[in-house]
Each structure stands twice: as C-alpha cells, then as structure tokens.
Design a protein around this motif. Structure first.
Motif, PDB file in Angstrom:
ATOM      1  N   GLU A  14       0.857  -1.179   0.000  1.00 47.16           N
ATOM      2  CA  GLU A  14       0.000   0.000   0.000  1.00 47.16           C
ATOM      3  C   GLU A  14       0.894   1.229   0.000  1.00 47.16           C
ATOM      4  OE1 GLU A  14      -2.783   2.068   3.176  1.00 47.16           O
ATOM      5  OE2 GLU A  14      -3.531   0.093   2.566  1.00 47.16           O
ATOM      6  N   ARG A  15       0.521   2.205  -0.804  1.00 46.15           N
ATOM      7  CA  ARG A  15       1.248   3.464  -0.845  1.00 46.15           C
ATOM      8  C   ARG A  15       0.233   4.600  -0.759  1.00 46.15           C
ATOM      9  NH1 ARG A  15       3.931   4.334  -6.062  1.00 46.15           N
ATOM     10  NH2 ARG A  15       5.133   2.516  -5.495  1.00 46.15           N
ATOM     11  N   ASP A  16       0.315   5.359   0.309  1.00 43.85           N
ATOM     12  CA  ASP A  16      -0.586   6.498   0.521  1.00 43.85           C
ATOM     13  C   ASP A  16      -2.053   6.094   0.375  1.00 43.85           C
ATOM     14  OD1 ASP A  16       1.626   8.234   0.876  1.00 43.85           O
ATOM     15  OD2 ASP A  16       1.791   8.508  -1.295  1.00 43.85           O
ATOM     16  N   GLY A  17      -2.409   4.927   0.925  1.00 41.68           N
ATOM     17  CA  GLY A  17      -3.785   4.452   0.888  1.00 41.68           C
ATOM     18  C   GLY A  17      -4.210   3.839  -0.429  1.00 41.68           C
ATOM     19  N   THR A  18      -3.262   3.614  -1.324  1.00 41.32           N
ATOM     20  CA  THR A  18      -3.554   3.049  -2.645  1.00 41.32           C
ATOM     21  C   THR A  18      -2.960   1.648  -2.739  1.00 41.32           C
ATOM     22  OG1 THR A  18      -3.468   5.249  -3.628  1.00 41.32           O
ATOM     23  CG2 THR A  18      -3.250   3.392  -5.132  1.00 41.32           C
ATOM     24  N   VAL A  19      -3.747   0.685  -3.238  1.00 37.35           N
ATOM     25  CA  VAL A  19      -3.260  -0.679  -3.425  1.00 37.35           C
ATOM     26  C   VAL A  19      -2.314  -0.694  -4.621  1.00 37.35           C
ATOM     27  CG1 VAL A  19      -3.895  -3.086  -3.819  1.00 37.35           C
ATOM     28  CG2 VAL A  19      -5.448  -1.593  -2.545  1.00 37.35           C
ATOM     29  N   MET A  20      -1.065  -1.128  -4.367  1.00 30.34           N
ATOM     30  CA  MET A  20      -0.033  -1.136  -5.394  1.00 30.34           C
ATOM     31  C   MET A  20       0.583  -2.522  -5.477  1.00 30.34           C
ATOM     32  SD  MET A  20       0.123   2.028  -6.542  1.00 30.34           S
ATOM     33  CE  MET A  20       1.691   2.072  -7.412  1.00 30.34           C
ATOM     34  N   SER A  21       1.338  -2.761  -6.535  1.00 25.83           N
ATOM     35  CA  SER A  21       2.024  -4.039  -6.699  1.00 25.83           C
ATOM     36  C   SER A  21       3.280  -3.830  -7.526  1.00 25.83           C
ATOM     37  CB  SER A  21       1.123  -5.045  -7.397  1.00 25.83           C
ATOM     38  OG  SER A  21       0.852  -4.619  -8.718  1.00 25.83           O
ATOM     39  N   VAL A  22       4.166  -4.807  -7.435  1.00 30.87           N
ATOM     40  CA  VAL A  22       5.279  -4.888  -8.369  1.00 30.87           C
ATOM     41  C   VAL A  22       4.872  -5.960  -9.371  1.00 30.87           C
ATOM     42  CG1 VAL A  22       7.705  -5.497  -8.678  1.00 30.87           C
ATOM     43  CG2 VAL A  22       6.992  -4.176  -6.671  1.00 30.87           C
ATOM     44  N   VAL A  23       4.925  -5.611 -10.650  1.00 28.54           N
ATOM     45  CA  VAL A  23       4.488  -6.511 -11.719  1.00 28.54           C
ATOM     46  C   VAL A  23       5.670  -6.801 -12.630  1.00 28.54           C
ATOM     47  CG1 VAL A  23       2.925  -6.755 -13.687  1.00 28.54           C
ATOM     48  CG2 VAL A  23       2.114  -5.675 -11.590  1.00 28.54           C
ATOM     49  N   ASP A  24       5.796  -8.067 -13.017  1.00 27.90           N
ATOM     50  CA  ASP A  24       6.867  -8.531 -13.912  1.00 27.90           C
ATOM     51  C   ASP A  24       6.334  -8.593 -15.333  1.00 27.90           C
ATOM     52  OD1 ASP A  24       8.997  -9.802 -15.173  1.00 27.90           O
ATOM     53  OD2 ASP A  24       8.560 -11.756 -14.298  1.00 27.90           O
ATOM     54  N   PHE A  25       6.964  -7.814 -16.212  1.00 30.82           N
ATOM     55  CA  PHE A  25       6.625  -7.809 -17.632  1.00 30.82           C
ATOM     56  C   PHE A  25       7.759  -8.472 -18.390  1.00 30.82           C
ATOM     57  CE2 PHE A  25       4.687  -4.052 -15.735  1.00 30.82           C
ATOM     58  CZ  PHE A  25       3.370  -4.186 -16.121  1.00 30.82           C
ATOM     59  N   GLY A  27      10.474  -9.896 -17.344  1.00 26.48           N
ATOM     60  CA  GLY A  27      11.788  -9.562 -16.810  1.00 26.48           C
ATOM     61  C   GLY A  27      11.938  -8.112 -16.392  1.00 26.48           C
ATOM     62  N   VAL A  28      11.058  -7.253 -16.830  1.00 30.53           N
ATOM     63  CA  VAL A  28      11.059  -5.849 -16.419  1.00 30.53           C
ATOM     64  C   VAL A  28      10.047  -5.700 -15.295  1.00 30.53           C
ATOM     65  CG1 VAL A  28      10.583  -3.483 -17.131  1.00 30.53           C
ATOM     66  CG2 VAL A  28      11.669  -5.066 -18.727  1.00 30.53           C
ATOM     67  N   HIS A  29      10.485  -5.151 -14.148  1.00 32.62           N
ATOM     68  CA  HIS A  29       9.604  -4.994 -12.994  1.00 32.62           C
ATOM     69  C   HIS A  29       9.214  -3.534 -12.845  1.00 32.62           C
ATOM     70  CE1 HIS A  29      11.436  -8.831 -11.004  1.00 32.62           C
ATOM     71  NE2 HIS A  29      10.888  -9.054 -12.184  1.00 32.62           N
ATOM     72  N   LYS A  30       7.904  -3.288 -12.676  1.00 28.11           N
ATOM     73  CA  LYS A  30       7.386  -1.929 -12.537  1.00 28.11           C
ATOM     74  C   LYS A  30       6.360  -1.885 -11.412  1.00 28.11           C
ATOM     75  CE  LYS A  30       9.209   0.034 -16.266  1.00 28.11           C
ATOM     76  NZ  LYS A  30       9.996   1.228 -16.257  1.00 28.11           N
ATOM     77  N   ASP A  31       6.247  -0.714 -10.762  1.00 27.38           N
ATOM     78  CA  ASP A  31       5.177  -0.483  -9.806  1.00 27.38           C
ATOM     79  C   ASP A  31       3.896  -0.241 -10.588  1.00 27.38           C
ATOM     80  OD1 ASP A  31       6.442  -0.702  -7.347  1.00 27.38           O
ATOM     81  OD2 ASP A  31       7.011   1.401  -7.285  1.00 27.38           O
ATOM     82  N   VAL A  32       2.807  -0.867 -10.119  1.00 26.99           N
ATOM     83  CA  VAL A  32       1.523  -0.769 -10.806  1.00 26.99           C
ATOM     84  C   VAL A  32       0.431  -0.524  -9.776  1.00 26.99           C
ATOM     85  CG1 VAL A  32      -0.190  -2.097 -12.125  1.00 26.99           C
ATOM     86  CG2 VAL A  32       2.230  -2.245 -12.724  1.00 26.99           C
ATOM     87  N   CYS A  33      -0.497   0.346 -10.106  1.00 27.91           N
ATOM     88  CA  CYS A  33      -1.654   0.610  -9.250  1.00 27.91           C
ATOM     89  C   CYS A  33      -2.711  -0.472  -9.470  1.00 27.91           C
ATOM     90  CB  CYS A  33      -2.239   1.975  -9.583  1.00 27.91           C
ATOM     91  SG  CYS A  33      -3.707   2.383  -8.611  1.00 27.91           S
ATOM     92  N   LEU A  34      -3.218  -1.040  -8.371  1.00 23.85           N
ATOM     93  CA  LEU A  34      -4.240  -2.095  -8.451  1.00 23.85           C
ATOM     94  C   LEU A  34      -5.626  -1.607  -8.026  1.00 23.85           C
ATOM     95  CD1 LEU A  34      -2.416  -5.242  -7.010  1.00 23.85           C
ATOM     96  CD2 LEU A  34      -2.894  -4.694  -9.390  1.00 23.85           C
ATOM     97  N   GLU A  35      -5.850  -0.322  -7.985  1.00 21.03           N
ATOM     98  CA  GLU A  35      -7.131   0.196  -7.503  1.00 21.03           C
ATOM     99  C   GLU A  35      -8.320  -0.304  -8.319  1.00 21.03           C
ATOM    100  OE1 GLU A  35      -8.148   2.217  -4.725  1.00 21.03           O
ATOM    101  OE2 GLU A  35      -6.218   1.398  -4.118  1.00 21.03           O
TER     102      GLU A  35
END
Length: 112
Positions: A14-25, A27-35
C-alpha cells in the motif's frame, strides 16, 4: 505508442492508501496501481495500461502475448531506454552508451 501489457503480480503493498504491486513484464519490474482490481493476488496476471492494472488475464494468454510483444520488439519500445531506442532507429550511436572497458587496463596499440 502506449499499449496495455500483461504482467505477473509479484508483490502487493500500500502506498498512501492506494493498493499497489510490483508486476513482472517479461523480466522488467514496474510499480503498478491495483485500484481497479483491488482483489488481485500475487501470481495473478493482469493487463496494465499507463501504470494501472485494468483487467485480469489467464497465464497462457499473458505468456503468449508477452512472447509476441518481445518478438515484435514492443517490450523494448515500451520499457527500454528511449535515448538508446531513438539512436538505434536513426542509425546514430547511442548517446548514453558508456565506452567498453578494456580487460588489461593497457590501451597501447601493438602493431607488427
């Protein structure tokens, strides 16, 4: 170009009340919002557009799409270094490339 790209959820936080994740594309990892998909779980495949997971996708479809995107060079275009890509497309040297290190430390040229 901006695409929706499938990726695998690796972790949740969680970041600032927002559901977030690290997603693998692939081999490339990015932060992604799961709201939009707050019940997504680690191991799920999601389709991501501009940093937001917008839908779930089954593993077979996700892997097939990632393989096709990689074959077409789409992943490099979406996630790669923009300067390097622009240089490559224009046929110019990469302005961000570092010179290759020599193995011996001695750059003296020997001719015979």
């Amino acid at each position: 170009m901006c695409l929706a790209v499938p990726g695998k959820v690796l972790s949740l936080h969680e970041r600032d009340g927002t559901v977030m994740s690290v997603v693998d594309f692939g081999g490339v990892h990015k932060d992604v919002c799961l709201e939009y998909i707050p019940d997504a779980a680690v191991g799920d495949y999601v389709v991501v557009h501009v940093g937001f997971a917008i839908q779930r996708l089954d593993e077979e479809s996700a892997l097939r799409t990632l393989a096709e995107f990689e074959h077409l060079g789409v992943l490099d275009e979406e996630f790669g270094d923009g300067f390097a890509l622009a240089a490559k497309q224009s046929g110019l040297p990469d302005p961000t490339a570092r010179p290759a290190a020599s193995g011996s430390g001695d750059d003296t040229e020997v001719t015979s």
